[in-house]
Design a protein around this motif. Structure first.
Motif, mmCIF file in Angstrom:
data_model
loop_
_atom_site.group_PDB
_atom_site.id
_atom_site.type_symbol
_atom_site.label_atom_id
_atom_site.label_comp_id
_atom_site.label_asym_id
_atom_site.label_seq_id
_atom_site.Cartn_x
_atom_site.Cartn_y
_atom_site.Cartn_z
ATOM 1 N N LEU A 74 0.828 -1.210 0.000
ATOM 2 C CA LEU A 74 0.000 0.000 0.000
ATOM 3 C C LEU A 74 0.865 1.264 0.000
ATOM 4 O O LEU A 74 0.602 2.202 -0.767
ATOM 5 C CB LEU A 74 -0.926 0.013 1.225
ATOM 6 N N SER A 75 1.894 1.297 0.839
ATOM 7 C CA SER A 75 2.699 2.527 0.952
ATOM 8 C C SER A 75 3.311 2.892 -0.393
ATOM 9 O O SER A 75 3.461 4.069 -0.708
ATOM 10 C CB SER A 75 3.767 2.379 2.036
ATOM 11 N N ARG A 76 3.654 1.872 -1.188
ATOM 12 C CA ARG A 76 4.261 2.154 -2.495
ATOM 13 C C ARG A 76 3.238 2.526 -3.566
ATOM 14 O O ARG A 76 3.604 2.931 -4.661
ATOM 15 C CB ARG A 76 5.117 0.957 -2.936
ATOM 16 N N GLU A 77 1.961 2.380 -3.246
ATOM 17 C CA GLU A 77 0.901 2.833 -4.164
ATOM 18 C C GLU A 77 0.398 4.225 -3.800
ATOM 19 O O GLU A 77 -0.533 4.730 -4.413
ATOM 20 C CB GLU A 77 -0.275 1.852 -4.178
ATOM 21 N N ILE A 78 0.987 4.821 -2.756
ATOM 22 C CA ILE A 78 0.598 6.179 -2.365
ATOM 23 C C ILE A 78 1.655 7.134 -2.910
ATOM 24 O O ILE A 78 2.821 7.060 -2.537
ATOM 25 C CB ILE A 78 0.484 6.308 -0.831
#
Ligand code: IMP
Ligand code: MG
Length: 178
Positions: free
Chosen positions: A52-56
């Protein structure tokens, strides 16, 4: 869906990837211009948090907490213990708690209250999976990946007695494994 030696796949790795992208895009929109701090609840959050963090697509910070409530059972004990706290200030930050699953809601409701006392600018919840039927306390996640029925599930971070976290899909665990 497909069956393997651990159980029945209810959410496939492709569905997870797609949904995590959507959540990331939504969070990117909502947190533009804010001081985003993702707080992952270990150990369940690991795979979801990293994906998730890398999709933000924003400047953000990450940190982790460890809490225990379950032990080696499939039912919540209702007791939340902070095993590892944050060792930083969250004052003025827009905190987003990252969980693998909300069941009774006791863990997150306790944590939200606990962290609110430290004056964050805001505090919200993102969970990959929600089991609304399991709720014992009235709490809603702000972002939910998937709703699932009241079954014990494993994979993509979710464990049974600390095993099966590394499975790529989310499965309903075979009864004979419990
Ligand atoms: P709650 O306090 O009942 O909402 O429980 C949240 C925690 O319980 C999660 O972080 C999980 O560790 C665990 N949990 C709840 N349901 C499941 C499940 O179906 N599979 C694996 N872990 C679960
Ligand atoms: Mg757990």
């Amino acid at each position: 869906m497909s069956e393997n030696k651990y159980g029945e796949v209810i959410i496939s790795r492709e569905q997870i990837q797609q949904r995590v992208r959507e959540l990331g895009a939504q969070i990117t929109k909502d947190y533009e211009g804010k001081k985003l701090l993702l707080v992952g609840i270990l150990n369940g959050c690991v795979y979801f948090m990293t994906d998730l963090s890398r999709e933000i697509d924003l400047m953000l910070q990450i940190d982790f907490m460890v809490v225990s409530s379950y032990g080696a059972s499939t039912k919540t004990s209702g007791v939340v213990k902070i095993v590892k706290d944050l060792n930083r200030s969250i004052e003025g930050y827009d905190v987003l708690l990252v969980e693998d699953i909300i069941d009774s809601g006791l863990t997150l409701s306790y944590l939200k209250e606990y962290l609110s006392a430290r004056n964050p600018n805001s505090i919200k919840i993102v969970t990959l999976i929600d089991k609304p039927e399991g709720r014992k306390i009235d709490i809603k996640a702000d972002y939910v990946g998937f709703n699932v029925p009241n079954e014990f599930i494993i994979g993509y971070g979710l464990d049974y007695a600390e095993n099966y976290r590394n499975l790529k899909d989310v499965l309903i665990i075979k009864p004979e494994l419990i």
